[in-house]
Design a protein around this motif. Sequence first.
Motif, mmCIF file in Angstrom:
data_model
loop_
_atom_site.group_PDB
_atom_site.id
_atom_site.type_symbol
_atom_site.label_atom_id
_atom_site.label_comp_id
_atom_site.label_asym_id
_atom_site.label_seq_id
_atom_site.Cartn_x
_atom_site.Cartn_y
_atom_site.Cartn_z
ATOM 1 N N ASN A 246 0.814 -1.224 0.000
ATOM 2 C CA ASN A 246 0.000 0.000 0.000
ATOM 3 C C ASN A 246 0.849 1.276 0.000
ATOM 4 N N ILE A 247 1.814 1.323 -0.887
ATOM 5 C CA ILE A 247 2.718 2.477 -0.939
ATOM 6 C C ILE A 247 2.486 3.329 -2.182
ATOM 7 N N GLY A 248 1.552 2.934 -3.040
ATOM 8 C CA GLY A 248 1.399 3.585 -4.337
ATOM 9 C C GLY A 248 1.178 5.088 -4.262
ATOM 10 N N ARG A 249 0.259 5.528 -3.422
ATOM 11 C CA ARG A 249 -0.049 6.959 -3.331
ATOM 12 C C ARG A 249 1.163 7.751 -2.834
ATOM 13 N N ARG A 250 1.824 7.231 -1.790
ATOM 14 C CA ARG A 250 2.981 7.944 -1.239
ATOM 15 C C ARG A 250 4.136 7.984 -2.231
ATOM 16 N N PHE A 251 4.325 6.879 -2.963
ATOM 17 C CA PHE A 251 5.397 6.842 -3.955
ATOM 18 C C PHE A 251 5.103 7.832 -5.082
ATOM 19 N N ASP A 252 3.851 7.935 -5.458
ATOM 20 C CA ASP A 252 3.470 8.869 -6.518
ATOM 21 C C ASP A 252 3.782 10.306 -6.096
ATOM 22 N N PHE A 253 3.470 10.646 -4.853
ATOM 23 C CA PHE A 253 3.776 11.986 -4.350
ATOM 24 C C PHE A 253 5.286 12.213 -4.320
ATOM 25 N N ILE A 285 13.048 10.087 -14.431
ATOM 26 C CA ILE A 285 12.027 10.286 -13.385
ATOM 27 C C ILE A 285 10.627 10.120 -13.977
ATOM 28 N N GLU A 286 10.420 10.553 -15.212
ATOM 29 C CA GLU A 286 9.119 10.371 -15.861
ATOM 30 C C GLU A 286 8.839 8.885 -16.088
ATOM 31 N N GLN A 287 9.865 8.138 -16.479
ATOM 32 C CA GLN A 287 9.693 6.692 -16.630
ATOM 33 C C GLN A 287 9.361 6.044 -15.285
ATOM 34 N N LEU A 288 10.018 6.535 -14.227
ATOM 35 C CA LEU A 288 9.717 6.039 -12.878
ATOM 36 C C LEU A 288 8.271 6.347 -12.517
ATOM 37 N N ARG A 289 7.815 7.548 -12.831
ATOM 38 C CA ARG A 289 6.439 7.942 -12.514
ATOM 39 C C ARG A 289 5.422 7.029 -13.205
ATOM 40 N N GLU A 290 5.704 6.700 -14.473
ATOM 41 C CA GLU A 290 4.770 5.835 -15.218
ATOM 42 C C GLU A 290 4.656 4.468 -14.569
ATOM 43 N N GLN A 291 5.766 3.939 -14.078
ATOM 44 C CA GLN A 291 5.729 2.617 -13.441
ATOM 45 C C GLN A 291 5.067 2.678 -12.063
ATOM 46 N N VAL A 292 5.310 3.775 -11.353
ATOM 47 C CA VAL A 292 4.728 3.920 -10.011
ATOM 48 C C VAL A 292 3.193 3.950 -10.081
ATOM 49 N N GLN A 293 2.654 4.394 -11.216
ATOM 50 C CA GLN A 293 1.187 4.427 -11.370
ATOM 51 C C GLN A 293 0.571 3.035 -11.250
ATOM 52 N N ASN A 294 1.386 1.987 -11.412
ATOM 53 C CA ASN A 294 0.873 0.609 -11.358
ATOM 54 C C ASN A 294 0.883 0.021 -9.954
ATOM 55 N N ILE A 295 1.521 0.707 -9.004
ATOM 56 C CA ILE A 295 1.684 0.127 -7.664
ATOM 57 C C ILE A 295 0.407 0.308 -6.844
ATOM 58 N N GLU A 296 0.033 -0.740 -6.134
ATOM 59 C CA GLU A 296 -1.153 -0.670 -5.261
ATOM 60 C C GLU A 296 -0.917 0.308 -4.116
#
Length: 296
Positions: A246-253, A285-296
């Motif tokens: 459950n880290i997706g939202r925090r990682f996105d920020f 960082i943009e590539q990282l952001r795209e992948q982070v969108q998949n994390i729960e």
Amino acid sequence: MPYSLASMTGFARTEGSVETLTWAWELRSVNGRGLELRFRLPTGWDALEPAYREMVGKVLKRGNVNANLTIRRDSETKASIDEAALSNVLAVAMSLHARIPGSPVPRAESLMTMPGVMRQAPADPLVERETASLAVRAGFELALEQLVAARAAEGARLAAVLSGQLEEIVRLRHQAEEEAADQPAAHQMRVMETLRGLLRESPSLPEERIAQEVALLAARSDVREELDRLAAHIEAARALMREGLNIGRRFDFLVQEFNREANTLCSKSASVALTGTGLKLKATIEQLREQVQNIE
């Protein structure tokens, strides 16, 4: 080290049969800001949806989940005989046979094609639900387990990608740090050029104004704060990945903060090399952001 991330993407299917019923569950999950559930259930099964929703809510926190239950009834393909209609048709056919000398005896297949003789047995959805509900519920539990496992497997692949991207950000940050070492000298030249221009325009420019201009340009040339914050963000990202669930939202920020530092680094750059490294940082960082969108 391995990370226990969970993706929001997954698929699962289970099926089985009870008496004359064959059932199948299909669960599909994709990215979502929160947890959104959509159920497609046959007539008569809607009353069980709240229980299914509760089961999902206990194991999933984010994602758009579609759950589809199909029920196939063997009775829909099996016909039954209307005995009263058959008796009437048979009586008429035998009467005609007796009245027409030499006519063939009425055949069974001919009688079955007469209107009203064959009929479909109506299905009672409530009876079907009582008959198959336990098996269907067990099938849903199994499909949900498979979906969680599929999301975990996708999360493991995702963790490997994220780790690689973070390592690339570490490399680029180190490269930027080396390139930024020449920033003061480059900006000193700019300061001197600016001062010469100011003195040509205003020979009597106050020393206080000159000091302000020097301080301003010096501040613009210093990217150590951005590099230090970027290093801190990298460690925070690694800590989140170790946490896993459950880290997706925090990682996105956090990725937004990554991008903020990269933007400032580019804006303060005084060299082509540092600007190029800053742009590579932004792309990674943009590539990282795209992948982070998949994390729960």
